[in-house]
Write a protein that holds these residues in place. Structure first.
Motif, PDB file in Angstrom:
ATOM      1  N   ILE A   1      48.274  53.660  52.132  1.00 29.45           N
ATOM      2  CA  ILE A   1      47.574  52.380  52.215  1.00 29.45           C
ATOM      3  C   ILE A   1      47.961  51.649  53.499  1.00 29.45           C
ATOM      4  O   ILE A   1      47.102  51.122  54.228  1.00 29.45           O
ATOM      5  N   VAL A   2      49.276  51.609  53.798  1.00 31.41           N
ATOM      6  CA  VAL A   2      49.750  50.947  55.017  1.00 31.41           C
ATOM      7  C   VAL A   2      49.220  51.660  56.255  1.00 31.41           C
ATOM      8  O   VAL A   2      48.865  51.015  57.256  1.00 31.41           O
ATOM      9  N   ALA A   3      49.165  52.990  56.223  1.00 30.87           N
ATOM     10  CA  ALA A   3      48.641  53.747  57.367  1.00 30.87           C
ATOM     11  C   ALA A   3      47.193  53.350  57.659  1.00 30.87           C
ATOM     12  O   ALA A   3      46.812  53.167  58.822  1.00 30.87           O
ATOM     13  N   TYR A   4      46.382  53.214  56.599  1.00 30.98           N
ATOM     14  CA  TYR A   4      44.992  52.792  56.786  1.00 30.98           C
ATOM     15  C   TYR A   4      44.921  51.345  57.278  1.00 30.98           C
ATOM     16  O   TYR A   4      44.084  51.010  58.127  1.00 30.98           O
ATOM     17  N   LEU A   5      45.791  50.473  56.746  1.00 30.95           N
ATOM     18  CA  LEU A   5      45.814  49.079  57.185  1.00 30.95           C
ATOM     19  C   LEU A   5      46.206  48.979  58.661  1.00 30.95           C
ATOM     20  O   LEU A   5      45.653  48.163  59.408  1.00 30.95           O
ATOM     21  N   VAL A   6      47.170  49.795  59.080  1.00 32.03           N
ATOM     22  CA  VAL A   6      47.589  49.814  60.486  1.00 32.03           C
ATOM     23  C   VAL A   6      46.426  50.250  61.367  1.00 32.03           C
ATOM     24  O   VAL A   6      46.155  49.650  62.418  1.00 32.03           O
ATOM     25  N   PHE A   7      45.719  51.292  60.949  1.00 29.50           N
ATOM     26  CA  PHE A   7      44.568  51.777  61.722  1.00 29.50           C
ATOM     27  C   PHE A   7      43.502  50.698  61.850  1.00 29.50           C
ATOM     28  O   PHE A   7      42.957  50.461  62.935  1.00 29.50           O
ATOM     29  N   ILE A   8      43.226  50.002  60.746  1.00 28.28           N
ATOM     30  CA  ILE A   8      42.206  48.948  60.764  1.00 28.28           C
ATOM     31  C   ILE A   8      42.661  47.769  61.614  1.00 28.28           C
ATOM     32  O   ILE A   8      41.888  47.217  62.411  1.00 28.28           O
ATOM     33  N   THR A   9      43.944  47.390  61.470  1.00 31.59           N
ATOM     34  CA  THR A   9      44.458  46.200  62.159  1.00 31.59           C
ATOM     35  C   THR A   9      44.642  46.417  63.648  1.00 31.59           C
ATOM     36  O   THR A   9      44.363  45.530  64.455  1.00 31.59           O
ATOM     37  N   VAL A  10      45.118  47.601  64.027  1.00 29.26           N
ATOM     38  CA  VAL A  10      45.447  47.861  65.429  1.00 29.26           C
ATOM     39  C   VAL A  10      44.249  48.355  66.228  1.00 29.26           C
ATOM     40  O   VAL A  10      44.129  48.061  67.419  1.00 29.26           O
ATOM     41  N   LEU A  11      43.338  49.072  65.587  1.00 33.01           N
ATOM     42  CA  LEU A  11      42.218  49.660  66.325  1.00 33.01           C
ATOM     43  C   LEU A  11      40.859  49.046  65.962  1.00 33.01           C
ATOM     44  O   LEU A  11      40.130  48.582  66.840  1.00 33.01           O
ATOM     45  N   CYS A  12      40.542  49.035  64.671  1.00 32.15           N
ATOM     46  CA  CYS A  12      39.181  48.666  64.269  1.00 32.15           C
ATOM     47  C   CYS A  12      38.865  47.187  64.513  1.00 32.15           C
ATOM     48  O   CYS A  12      37.885  46.857  65.187  1.00 32.15           O
ATOM     49  N   ILE A  13      39.681  46.297  63.965  1.00 34.85           N
ATOM     50  CA  ILE A  13      39.404  44.859  64.088  1.00 34.85           C
ATOM     51  C   ILE A  13      39.428  44.407  65.548  1.00 34.85           C
ATOM     52  O   ILE A  13      38.504  43.697  65.984  1.00 34.85           O
ATOM     53  N   PRO A  14      40.466  44.772  66.350  1.00 38.30           N
ATOM     54  CA  PRO A  14      40.419  44.357  67.761  1.00 38.30           C
ATOM     55  C   PRO A  14      39.183  44.848  68.492  1.00 38.30           C
ATOM     56  O   PRO A  14      38.575  44.097  69.267  1.00 38.30           O
ATOM     57  N   LEU A  15      38.799  46.116  68.251  1.00 36.51           N
ATOM     58  CA  LEU A  15      37.636  46.656  68.949  1.00 36.51           C
ATOM     59  C   LEU A  15      36.351  45.947  68.524  1.00 36.51           C
ATOM     60  O   LEU A  15      35.475  45.668  69.353  1.00 36.51           O
ATOM     61  N   ILE A  16      36.222  45.638  67.233  1.00 36.52           N
ATOM     62  CA  ILE A  16      35.042  44.915  66.744  1.00 36.52           C
ATOM     63  C   ILE A  16      34.963  43.532  67.391  1.00 36.52           C
ATOM     64  O   ILE A  16      33.886  43.085  67.819  1.00 36.52           O
ATOM     65  N   LEU A  17      36.102  42.840  67.478  1.00 39.16           N
ATOM     66  CA  LEU A  17      36.124  41.508  68.097  1.00 39.16           C
ATOM     67  C   LEU A  17      35.761  41.576  69.582  1.00 39.16           C
ATOM     68  O   LEU A  17      35.028  40.720  70.094  1.00 39.16           O
TER      69      LEU A  17
END
Length: 309
Positions: free
Chosen positions: A188-204
């Motif tokens: 779960i943390v691994a997926y959260l890290v992926f979303i927080t570090v890569l997905c959300i910044p790139l979307i913004l």
């Protein structure tokens, strides 16, 4: 050596196995791999020199003491990250934390460009030192907390399988998969890290550039449109060299199985090349930085002329 500790939980005896050390496998069966290590060593030296130079220029030149270059200073500071740590978990924490800070610093830089182009008249009220410091401080506190949670969940694991980490550093995914107890929280943390570090910044970042593109399309003069776009080129290059390798590796791992050596090579280049290119891009693509670098050289030439006269 292996450390074994026991504890009672709900009347049951639990045994935790914590090894004294892990073995980093690195590359396997690659001919002439020593030349690649020499290349990485060269990249490390040039990265340190380049970022120290960038930090010193920003620190010494008072005209660069602006919110924009406070963000650049933060970016250059996070690029000095390859330090040998005795503890594997400490190494993992700092690699995660500094990479995550770099990702969110790119978001802060996108905010700077967004305000400058979409709301130019309000730039000096919306992009101030207190606001930028508050944004960077929030990023650091949030990412420090996430890194602490990630390491805390690793520390609870019992490593009773192989001690060989198939990576060139104590990577989060390859390491926690060596444990033999429940890994649900770690996944779960691994997926959260992926979303927080890569997905959300790139979307913004994509969202800000969509808004910037709309604002530029409303500018009648083509010359003014090109001038405004040029102020974004250095940031777009940094975004590309940071995010594309990460996204490429993750997309390839989902689509098919990647050879461990290919993944390690991609990972090493992803962690080293952006840090090397950041000071070069900002030195060559930013007019204020170029002028700040040229000033000491011009003074030196002028003093030599005066001496000769």
């Amino acid at each position: 050596k292996t450390w074994v500790s026991t504890s009672f939980y709900c009347g049951n005896l639990l045994t935790f196995v914590r090894p004294a050390k892990f073995y980093l496998s690195g590359f396997s069966n690659i001919p002439h791999v020593k030349y690649y290590y020499v290349f990485l060593c060269f990249v490390y030296i040039m990265t340190v020199l380049g970022n120290v130079f960038l930090l010193s220029v920003i620190y010494q030149v008072k005209t660069l003491h602006t919110p924009k270059y406070l963000i650049v200073f933060n970016l250059a500071l996070t690029d000095l990250r390859y330090i040998v740590y005795e503890a594997c978990l400490s190494y993992m924490f700092f690699v995660f934390f500094l990479s995550a800070v770099q990702s969110w610093t790119l978001v802060t830089m996108a905010y700077d460009r967004f305000i400058a182009i979409c709301f130019p008249l309000r730039y000096h009220s919306l992009v101030t030192k207190p606001i930028i410091v508050a944004m960077l401080l929030f990023e650091w506190i949030f990412l420090l907390s996430m890194g602490a949670i990630m390491i805390g969940l690793i520390d609870r694991l019992s490593f009773c399988r192989s001690l060989v980490v198939r990576s060139f550093f104590c990577d989060h995914g390859p390491l926690f998969r060596l444990a033999c107890n429940d890994l649900t929280l770690n996944f779960i943390v691994a997926y959260l890290v992926f979303i927080t570090v890569l997905c959300i910044p790139l979307i913004l970042i994509i969202f800000t550039y969509v808004c910037i593109s709309i604002a530029l399309s409303r500018i009648v003069s083509g010359e003014q449109r090109l001038t405004a776009l040029k102020t974004c080129t250095s940031h777009l290059i940094l975004v590309g060299i940071f995010f594309l390798p990460f996204l490429g590796t993750n997309a390839a791992s989902v689509a098919s199985r990647i050879h461990p050596n290919a993944r390690i090579i991609n990972s090493t280049l992803t962690h080293t090349i952006p840090a090397l290119l950041n000071p070069i891009i900002y030195a060559l693509k930013t007019e204020e930085m170029l002028n700040a670098i040229k000033k000491p050289y011009k003074r030196y030439r002028l003093s030599n002329r005066v001496t000769k006269c």
